[in-house]
Scaffold this motif. Structure first.
Motif, PDB file in Angstrom:
ATOM      1  N   GLU A 190     -93.543  11.054  38.238  1.00  0.00           N
ATOM      2  CA  GLU A 190     -93.909  12.468  38.320  1.00  0.00           C
ATOM      3  C   GLU A 190     -95.407  12.645  38.590  1.00  0.00           C
ATOM      4  O   GLU A 190     -95.805  13.396  39.484  1.00  0.00           O
ATOM      5  CB  GLU A 190     -93.516  13.170  37.025  1.00  0.00           C
ATOM      6  CG  GLU A 190     -93.882  14.646  37.014  1.00  0.00           C
ATOM      7  CD  GLU A 190     -93.597  15.298  35.680  1.00  0.00           C
ATOM      8  OE1 GLU A 190     -92.824  16.261  35.668  1.00  0.00           O
ATOM      9  OE2 GLU A 190     -94.167  14.841  34.658  1.00  0.00           O
ATOM     10  N   ILE A 191     -96.238  11.960  37.834  1.00  0.00           N
ATOM     11  CA  ILE A 191     -97.688  12.103  38.006  1.00  0.00           C
ATOM     12  C   ILE A 191     -98.126  11.534  39.349  1.00  0.00           C
ATOM     13  O   ILE A 191     -98.994  12.098  40.024  1.00  0.00           O
ATOM     14  CB  ILE A 191     -98.446  11.462  36.822  1.00  0.00           C
ATOM     15  CG1 ILE A 191     -98.178  12.285  35.555  1.00  0.00           C
ATOM     16  CG2 ILE A 191     -99.946  11.372  37.111  1.00  0.00           C
ATOM     17  CD1 ILE A 191     -98.729  11.680  34.287  1.00  0.00           C
ATOM     18  N   SER A 192     -97.517  10.439  39.764  1.00  0.00           N
ATOM     19  CA  SER A 192     -97.843   9.863  41.063  1.00  0.00           C
ATOM     20  C   SER A 192     -97.535  10.846  42.195  1.00  0.00           C
ATOM     21  O   SER A 192     -98.329  10.996  43.135  1.00  0.00           O
ATOM     22  CB  SER A 192     -97.068   8.553  41.259  1.00  0.00           C
ATOM     23  OG  SER A 192     -97.369   7.986  42.505  1.00  0.00           O
ATOM     24  N   ASN A 226    -104.732   2.086  37.635  1.00  0.00           N
ATOM     25  CA  ASN A 226    -105.389   3.249  37.037  1.00  0.00           C
ATOM     26  C   ASN A 226    -104.358   4.298  36.601  1.00  0.00           C
ATOM     27  O   ASN A 226    -104.507   4.907  35.540  1.00  0.00           O
ATOM     28  CB  ASN A 226    -106.394   3.874  37.999  1.00  0.00           C
ATOM     29  CG  ASN A 226    -107.616   3.015  38.198  1.00  0.00           C
ATOM     30  OD1 ASN A 226    -107.950   2.177  37.356  1.00  0.00           O
ATOM     31  ND2 ASN A 226    -108.289   3.188  39.318  1.00  0.00           N
ATOM     32  N   LEU A 227    -103.321   4.494  37.409  1.00  0.00           N
ATOM     33  CA  LEU A 227    -102.282   5.454  37.061  1.00  0.00           C
ATOM     34  C   LEU A 227    -101.520   4.995  35.817  1.00  0.00           C
ATOM     35  O   LEU A 227    -101.263   5.794  34.906  1.00  0.00           O
ATOM     36  CB  LEU A 227    -101.322   5.671  38.231  1.00  0.00           C
ATOM     37  CG  LEU A 227    -100.194   6.672  37.972  1.00  0.00           C
ATOM     38  CD1 LEU A 227    -100.750   8.064  37.694  1.00  0.00           C
ATOM     39  CD2 LEU A 227     -99.238   6.707  39.147  1.00  0.00           C
ATOM     40  N   ASN A 231    -105.402   1.731  42.308  1.00  0.00           N
ATOM     41  CA  ASN A 231    -104.933   3.072  41.954  1.00  0.00           C
ATOM     42  C   ASN A 231    -103.673   3.010  41.095  1.00  0.00           C
ATOM     43  O   ASN A 231    -103.497   3.817  40.184  1.00  0.00           O
ATOM     44  CB  ASN A 231    -104.667   3.918  43.202  1.00  0.00           C
ATOM     45  CG  ASN A 231    -105.947   4.376  43.861  1.00  0.00           C
ATOM     46  OD1 ASN A 231    -107.002   4.450  43.238  1.00  0.00           O
ATOM     47  ND2 ASN A 231    -105.863   4.684  45.146  1.00  0.00           N
ATOM     48  N   ASP A 232    -102.780   2.062  41.400  1.00  0.00           N
ATOM     49  CA  ASP A 232    -101.561   1.886  40.600  1.00  0.00           C
ATOM     50  C   ASP A 232    -101.912   1.524  39.155  1.00  0.00           C
ATOM     51  O   ASP A 232    -101.356   2.090  38.206  1.00  0.00           O
ATOM     52  CB  ASP A 232    -100.661   0.788  41.180  1.00  0.00           C
ATOM     53  CG  ASP A 232     -99.991   1.164  42.480  1.00  0.00           C
ATOM     54  OD1 ASP A 232     -99.887   2.369  42.796  1.00  0.00           O
ATOM     55  OD2 ASP A 232     -99.557   0.229  43.185  1.00  0.00           O
ATOM     56  N   LYS A 247     -97.451  14.101  41.938  1.00  0.00           N
ATOM     57  CA  LYS A 247     -98.431  15.195  41.853  1.00  0.00           C
ATOM     58  C   LYS A 247     -99.779  14.792  42.432  1.00  0.00           C
ATOM     59  O   LYS A 247    -100.451  15.587  43.073  1.00  0.00           O
ATOM     60  CB  LYS A 247     -98.611  15.642  40.408  1.00  0.00           C
ATOM     61  CG  LYS A 247     -97.446  16.446  39.879  1.00  0.00           C
ATOM     62  CD  LYS A 247     -97.679  16.848  38.439  1.00  0.00           C
ATOM     63  CE  LYS A 247     -96.506  17.644  37.905  1.00  0.00           C
ATOM     64  NZ  LYS A 247     -96.658  17.971  36.489  1.00  0.00           N
ATOM     65  N   LYS A 248    -100.186  13.535  42.210  1.00  0.00           N
ATOM     66  CA  LYS A 248    -101.508  13.079  42.663  1.00  0.00           C
ATOM     67  C   LYS A 248    -101.522  12.686  44.145  1.00  0.00           C
ATOM     68  O   LYS A 248    -102.495  12.931  44.832  1.00  0.00           O
ATOM     69  CB  LYS A 248    -101.972  11.895  41.817  1.00  0.00           C
ATOM     70  CG  LYS A 248    -102.396  12.277  40.431  1.00  0.00           C
ATOM     71  CD  LYS A 248    -102.986  11.097  39.687  1.00  0.00           C
ATOM     72  CE  LYS A 248    -103.554  11.568  38.373  1.00  0.00           C
ATOM     73  NZ  LYS A 248    -104.673  10.796  37.920  1.00  0.00           N
ATOM     74  N   SER A 249    -100.456  12.025  44.604  1.00  0.00           N
ATOM     75  CA  SER A 249    -100.508  11.461  45.952  1.00  0.00           C
ATOM     76  C   SER A 249     -99.352  11.874  46.863  1.00  0.00           C
ATOM     77  O   SER A 249     -99.377  11.574  48.048  1.00  0.00           O
ATOM     78  CB  SER A 249    -100.504   9.924  45.861  1.00  0.00           C
ATOM     79  OG  SER A 249     -99.240   9.469  45.391  1.00  0.00           O
ATOM     80  N   ASN A 275    -102.601   8.795  27.961  1.00  0.00           N
ATOM     81  CA  ASN A 275    -102.193  10.164  27.666  1.00  0.00           C
ATOM     82  C   ASN A 275    -100.839  10.278  26.972  1.00  0.00           C
ATOM     83  O   ASN A 275    -100.574  11.292  26.322  1.00  0.00           O
ATOM     84  CB  ASN A 275    -102.179  10.993  28.949  1.00  0.00           C
ATOM     85  CG  ASN A 275    -103.581  11.324  29.407  1.00  0.00           C
ATOM     86  OD1 ASN A 275    -104.200  12.246  28.923  1.00  0.00           O
ATOM     87  ND2 ASN A 275    -104.103  10.523  30.321  1.00  0.00           N
ATOM     88  N   PHE A 287    -103.710   5.590  32.907  1.00  0.00           N
ATOM     89  CA  PHE A 287    -103.770   7.025  32.623  1.00  0.00           C
ATOM     90  C   PHE A 287    -102.544   7.450  31.807  1.00  0.00           C
ATOM     91  O   PHE A 287    -102.665   8.165  30.806  1.00  0.00           O
ATOM     92  CB  PHE A 287    -103.840   7.830  33.935  1.00  0.00           C
ATOM     93  CG  PHE A 287    -103.777   9.309  33.745  1.00  0.00           C
ATOM     94  CD1 PHE A 287    -104.924  10.032  33.424  1.00  0.00           C
ATOM     95  CD2 PHE A 287    -102.573   9.992  33.861  1.00  0.00           C
ATOM     96  CE1 PHE A 287    -104.862  11.411  33.239  1.00  0.00           C
ATOM     97  CE2 PHE A 287    -102.506  11.364  33.676  1.00  0.00           C
ATOM     98  CZ  PHE A 287    -103.655  12.081  33.364  1.00  0.00           C
TER      99      PHE A 287
END
Length: 139
Positions: A45-47, A114-115, A111-112, A49-51, A122, A118
């Motif tokens: 989901e966040i991936s 880092n995601l 980036n992976d 939204k970000k990319s 969180n 993250f």
């Protein structure tokens, strides 16, 4: 085990899914199946939204307790087959998901990583119940 329910993952997909589970289980001791399933969804989901691109590109079904990758759920609910080279269960009554191998970052960009960090930062301290509530939120 009902292997007919599995989507056929290619080797690269399986390596990324498996090593994601290894990474999460190494960073979060006492990782339950439910919490892991929710974290995989949150990663995708966040991936997106970000990319605009899903992290694992799993297919999710909407179940009573929120979105779930049926293939991963089935694999972790019986004798682990799909992810057997990556994880196992703890040998106590809790059946936590634990790494069976070292994390291999070959399928991952910076980036992976880092995601994943993250999401761990969180959501890692939240309970499975908290994550179920999160995945049931409006919008």
């Amino acid at each position: 085990m009902n292997t007919a329910a599995y989507i056929q993952f290619n080797q690269n997909q399986l390596e990324k899914i498996g090593n994601t589970v290894v990474y999460l289980s190494q960073k979060m001791p006492q990782l339950s199946k439910t919490k892991l399933l929710k974290l995989l969804y949150i990663l995708d989901e966040i991936s997106i939204k970000k990319s605009g691109i899903p992290f694992l590109n799993l297919q999710y079904k909407v179940w009573k307790f929120g979105p779930v990758s049926e293939e991963i759920f089935i694999d972790l609910s019986s004798e682990i087959a799909l992810l057997k080279n990556f994880v196992t269960r703890s040998h106590d009554e809790d059946n936590f998901i634990v790494a069976a191998n070292k994390f291999d970052d070959g399928e991952f960009s910076d980036n992976d990583i880092n995601l994943m960090d993250f999401v761990i930062g969180n959501f890692g301290a939240k309970s499975a119940k908290d994550l179920i509530s999160y995945t049931h939120r409006i919008n």
